[in-house]
Design an enzyme around this catalytic site. Structure first.
Site, short mmCIF file in Angstrom:
data_model
loop_
_atom_site.label_atom_id
_atom_site.label_comp_id
_atom_site.label_asym_id
_atom_site.label_seq_id
_atom_site.Cartn_x
_atom_site.Cartn_y
_atom_site.Cartn_z
N ASP A 162 60.52 17.80 25.68
CA ASP A 162 60.16 19.16 26.09
C ASP A 162 58.89 19.67 25.41
O ASP A 162 58.19 20.54 25.94
CB ASP A 162 61.31 20.14 25.75
CG ASP A 162 61.65 20.11 24.25
OD1 ASP A 162 61.54 19.03 23.63
OD2 ASP A 162 62.02 21.16 23.71
N GLY A 184 65.03 20.43 19.46
CA GLY A 184 66.31 19.83 19.83
C GLY A 184 66.15 18.82 20.94
O GLY A 184 65.05 18.30 21.16
N THR A 221 60.82 18.83 14.97
CA THR A 221 59.65 19.28 15.71
C THR A 221 59.12 20.61 15.19
O THR A 221 59.89 21.51 14.90
CB THR A 221 60.06 19.45 17.19
OG1 THR A 221 60.27 18.16 17.73
CG2 THR A 221 59.02 20.19 18.00
N GLY A 276 65.18 17.44 23.95
CA GLY A 276 64.20 17.93 24.91
C GLY A 276 64.66 17.90 26.36
O GLY A 276 64.34 18.79 27.14
#
Ligand code: SD4
Length: 337
Positions: free
Chosen positions: A229, A250, A198, A252
């Site tokens: 997230d 990572g 991400t 979420g």
């Protein structure tokens, strides 16, 4: 000086000392402009953002430019070239937030190349914060974003075909550490491609204003409709122009549970350095369930108003990229487990 005199003296001088301290920090040259972003893939992202920042552009324009750069590339984890969900559909999550706490986000959007710019339109053109799925796509098209084909990239096709062989619901989050095992462990994809993960970036411009953006295809092979997230303000991104900004990468779900980036910014408000603030947020996740935390990765990245930055991750392998007048490089994050 006896105790009484000392107290009297302190009472008189304390306000003066405080004033001196804030006076001094007020004139401390901030490290700006600056942009920091997740992963080593943040280097070209920072370069795109830097073009804006070095021309005295706003942090908001800079983070959008940086995120768009990543969305233009074929990457496992960002943009339409990213890996699909378990039904073979690429769904994208993105958000953006500025120095006045304006924010916008899209979640689960399909066939749109630049979700970060749609998120910005949500922020600027609607009274809302998040649009999801078909509604987000409809809004994008209404605002002139072309509808793309939705065909998987070659690398995504290959990875999906590989995943289909077992079709195990073991969503991969981070891929920087080959030795880990477990349902949510960092691992390499079978084709050995490096996962750059991400893209989250935060920046401070010449005016000392902060902004941030996140863009992702989310967890590979997730349940269709799952939102992580990344597009959630306070989870994947938070900006408070008085204090600082933070982003995450990572797993979420773990970040959402602790309102991760909001927590990081609140720790900075309490006086913690960006690195310590990120560390304390990681500790919050680990404290909840140490055994589970050993099998997953989350990394936080933060910037404060002085232009100081820092990161922390649960596990080894989280890296981030920094661009300012002083440096242009990749840093390793410290880690807990
Ligand atoms: C998510 N946080 O969808 C994103 C994915 C990610 O490292 O950052 N992976 O949960």
């Amino acid at each position: 000086m006896n105790r009484r005199k000392f107290l009297h003296f302190s009472a008189l001088t304390a306000p003066l000392l405080t004033a001196t301290r804030s006076f001094a920090s007020g004139f401390e040259a901030a490290n700006r402009p600056i942009v920091i972003s997740t992963w080593d893939s943040g280097m070209p992202v920072n370069a795109a953002a830097w073009k804006v920042l070095s021309a005295k552009g706003s942090a908001l324009d800079a983070v959008e430019a940086g995120a768009r750069h990543m969305e233009d590339r074929i990457d496992c984890c960002v943009g339409l070239g990213g890996y699909p969900d378990r039904d073979g559909i690429v769904t994208l999550d993105s958000c953006i937030m500025d120095h006045q706490s304006n924010c916008g986000a899209v979640a689960g959007i399909e066939k749109i190349k630049h979700p970060v710019s749609v998120a910005r339109k949500v922020m600027e053109k609607t009274p809302h914060v998040i649009l999801v799925g078909a509604g987000a796509q409809q809004f994008a098209v209404e605002n002139g974003f072309p509808l793309e084909s939705g065909e998987l990239s070659e690398s995504a096709k290959k990875a999906y075909a590989e995943w289909l062989k077992k079709s195990e619901y073991k969503p991969v989050i981070n891929i920087e550490n080959k030795k880990q095992n477990g349902p949510f462990a960092p691992q390499f994809f079978d084709d050995g491609t490096l996962n750059h993960d991400t893209m989250g970036l935060v920046a401070m411009d010449m005016n000392n204003d902060l902004s941030g953006a996140v863009t992702t295809s989310g967890m590979a092979f997730k349940i269709h409709g799952r939102v992580g997230d990344s597009p959630i303000i306070g989870a994947g991104l938070f900006v408070d122009n008085e204090v600082g900004a933070a982003t995450s990468s990572g797993l979420g779900e773990e970040v959402i549970r602790i309102c991760g980036t909001h927590l990081v910014v609140e720790f900075m408000r309490q006086g913690y350095s960006p690195e310590l603030a990120c560390k304390k947020a990681c500790e919050r996740i680990v404290k909840r369930n140490l055994e589970k935390a050993k099998t997953l990765q989350v990394g936080f990245l933060a910037l404060n108003k002085k232009g100081q930055y820092g990161a922390y991750a649960i596990q080894k392998g989280f890296v981030f990229s920094v661009k300012s007048e002083k440096e242009n490089q990749i840093h390793q994050s410290k880690y807990l487990v």
